[in-house]
Design an enzyme around this catalytic site. Sequence first.
Site, short mmCIF file in Angstrom:
data_model
loop_
_atom_site.label_atom_id
_atom_site.label_comp_id
_atom_site.label_asym_id
_atom_site.label_seq_id
_atom_site.Cartn_x
_atom_site.Cartn_y
_atom_site.Cartn_z
N CYS A 34 2.24 0.86 -8.59
CA CYS A 34 3.36 1.44 -7.84
C CYS A 34 4.65 1.45 -8.66
O CYS A 34 5.59 2.16 -8.31
CB CYS A 34 3.57 0.71 -6.53
SG CYS A 34 3.64 -1.07 -6.68
N GLY B 278 0.83 -1.20 0.00
CA GLY B 278 0.00 0.00 0.00
C GLY B 278 0.86 1.25 0.00
O GLY B 278 2.00 1.25 -0.48
N GLU C 275 5.68 -3.55 0.76
CA GLU C 275 5.80 -3.22 -0.67
C GLU C 275 5.00 -1.95 -0.85
O GLU C 275 3.77 -1.95 -0.84
CB GLU C 275 5.25 -4.38 -1.53
CG GLU C 275 5.73 -4.33 -2.97
CD GLU C 275 4.91 -3.38 -3.82
OE1 GLU C 275 5.36 -2.21 -3.97
OE2 GLU C 275 3.87 -3.77 -4.31
N LEU C 276 5.73 -0.83 -1.01
CA LEU C 276 5.11 0.48 -0.93
C LEU C 276 5.15 1.20 -2.29
O LEU C 276 5.06 0.56 -3.32
CB LEU C 276 5.80 1.29 0.17
CG LEU C 276 5.83 0.59 1.54
CD1 LEU C 276 6.60 1.41 2.56
CD2 LEU C 276 4.43 0.29 2.04
N GLU D 69 4.37 9.88 -5.35
CA GLU D 69 3.80 8.85 -6.20
C GLU D 69 2.48 9.33 -6.78
O GLU D 69 1.51 9.57 -6.06
CB GLU D 69 3.56 7.57 -5.38
CG GLU D 69 2.96 6.44 -6.19
CD GLU D 69 2.73 5.20 -5.37
OE1 GLU D 69 3.02 4.09 -5.85
OE2 GLU D 69 2.25 5.33 -4.22
#
Length: 478
Positions: A286, A232, A252-253, A380
Site C-alpha cells: 500500500c 485492506g 490502514e487502507l 491504487e
Amino acid sequence: MVKLKDTYPLYLNNKAAQPNTDLAVTDKYTGEVAFRTALATPDIIDEAIAGAERAAEPMARLASYEKRDVLEHCVKRFRERYDELAYSLCVEAGKPIKDAEGEVDRLIDTFKIGAEEAVRNYGEVQPLDISERAKGYMGMWKRVPIGPCSFISPFNFPLNLAAHKIAPAIAIGCPFVMKPASMTPLGAIIMGEVLAECDVLPEGAFSILPASRDGADLFTTDERLKLLSFTGSPGVGWDLKSRCGKKKVVLELGGNAAVIVDKDADLDHALERIIFGAFYQSGQSCIGVQRIIIHEDIYDTFKDMLVEKAGTLVAGDPKERDTFIGPMISEKEATRLHGWIEDAVQAGAKVLCGGERDGAMLQATLLEGVPRDCDANTEEAFGPLANLFKFNDFNKALEQVNDSKFGLQAGIFTRDIHQVLDAWDVLDVGGVVVNDVSSYRVDNMPYGGVKDSGLGREGIRFAMEDMSEIRNLVIRRD
C-alpha cells in the site's frame, strides 16, 4: 527441506479446532491447491467473541512481565520456525523467498518491540489545583485495555501486518479475534499455534478464524467487540466503518504513493531504492512507489536509468532465490492492472518498459505521460506499475504529491533541508521519508494515513494507545 501440511486448523479460544477443511489455499505461482484450512462458521465466530468477552478481565489483570514473556516466547519460536514461516509466505502469497525472509525478520522485530512496550504502559500525575476551588485535589491517569478487539488482516503481508495487531493487543492486555485473509491464512495460523503454547493466556485470549466474507459480518457488527482494526482496500474499509456502530475503528487502507527526485539527488541511490519501492513483492504494497516525480534537469537521464534497471529484474518462481518479481496474488488482479495499463496507453501514455501479462505474472512496468484522471494514476495499482512525471518547481511537485485522494507516505530525494522541512509541513500524508522511498517502514514508528488512506496509527506503542482508554483518578487531600 520445508514441507507444508495438507490441512491446518483454526484457533478457537486458544485451542486448535478442525471443524472442516473447507478453505482451499493455492500456491500462487503454480495455481495448484497447496493445503486446506478450517473455515469458521458464524456459530464459531460467535463463540470466539463470547470467549474474548469472558477473557477481557483476566487479560487486563495479567502482569506486565507475563505479557512480555508471552511475546518473548513468540520471538523465540518464530526464530526456530524461520524457514517454515518464510516458505509458507512463498507458497500462499507468491512472495519471492528473499522478500519472505525479510518479512519473517520484521515479524520477529515487531514481537520484540511488543515485548519491550509491554512493560512501558505509563500514566501521569496531573496537578489539579489550577484555581482556588481545586486546592487540595490531585489527579492521575493510566491507560487500561479497551477490551475485546476484532482484527482483519490482508493478504500482502500475512505475517507482519497480522503481527502489528496481535503484538500490541497482547502488550496492552486485550483479547482478540482475528480474520486473516482467505488467500493467505497460514501465517496467522502458525502464530496461533505458537500462542497456544502460552498457558498464562486466559481461555478466550485469542482466536484465529479464517472465514468467508459472508460469514464474517460479526467481526464488524458485534457490539461485544470494542475495537475493529482493519488493513485492506479503501472500499471495504470505509464500508466496514459505516457498519461498526459504537466501536472504535482503526483503518490502514490504500495509497498511490509518490516520490520526488530533485536535481541534487544521489541518482544511483535513488535508482536502487525506487526500483525496490516500485517492484518488490510485485508492487503489492500500500506504500509502494506508484508516482515518480523527477526534476526536468535530470528527467531524461534518470528515466533511462530506471528503464534499464527495471529490465534486469528477474521474474518467475518465487521459490528461486534470484527471483525479484513473482506472481500477483491472483490472475484476476493481474488482469485488472493490465487493463489499467492498456487504458492509460489508449489515453496517451507511453509504455517505457514492461506492460505484458502472462497469467498472474505481470512485467515490471514504467509509464510516462499518464493522464491525470486515469486509474493508473488516481487509484491504487497494487502491482508492478509506476508512472513517471516531470517537474521544474519544488512547490508544484509537492502539490502534485497532494493531488490524490490518498495520503499514506511520500518519499523525497533531496539534499536541501529547507525543502525537507517544507515537505514535512505541506504534504498531506501520514509520513515523509527523506532520501528513501515511500515504502520504507520501521516497525516501531507511527504508521498510517490520512484522507482515504485510513484512520489511526500502527507501530506497537501507537497501536497500544488505540487499544486502550484513559482512566482518570481524582483524590481530595484533606
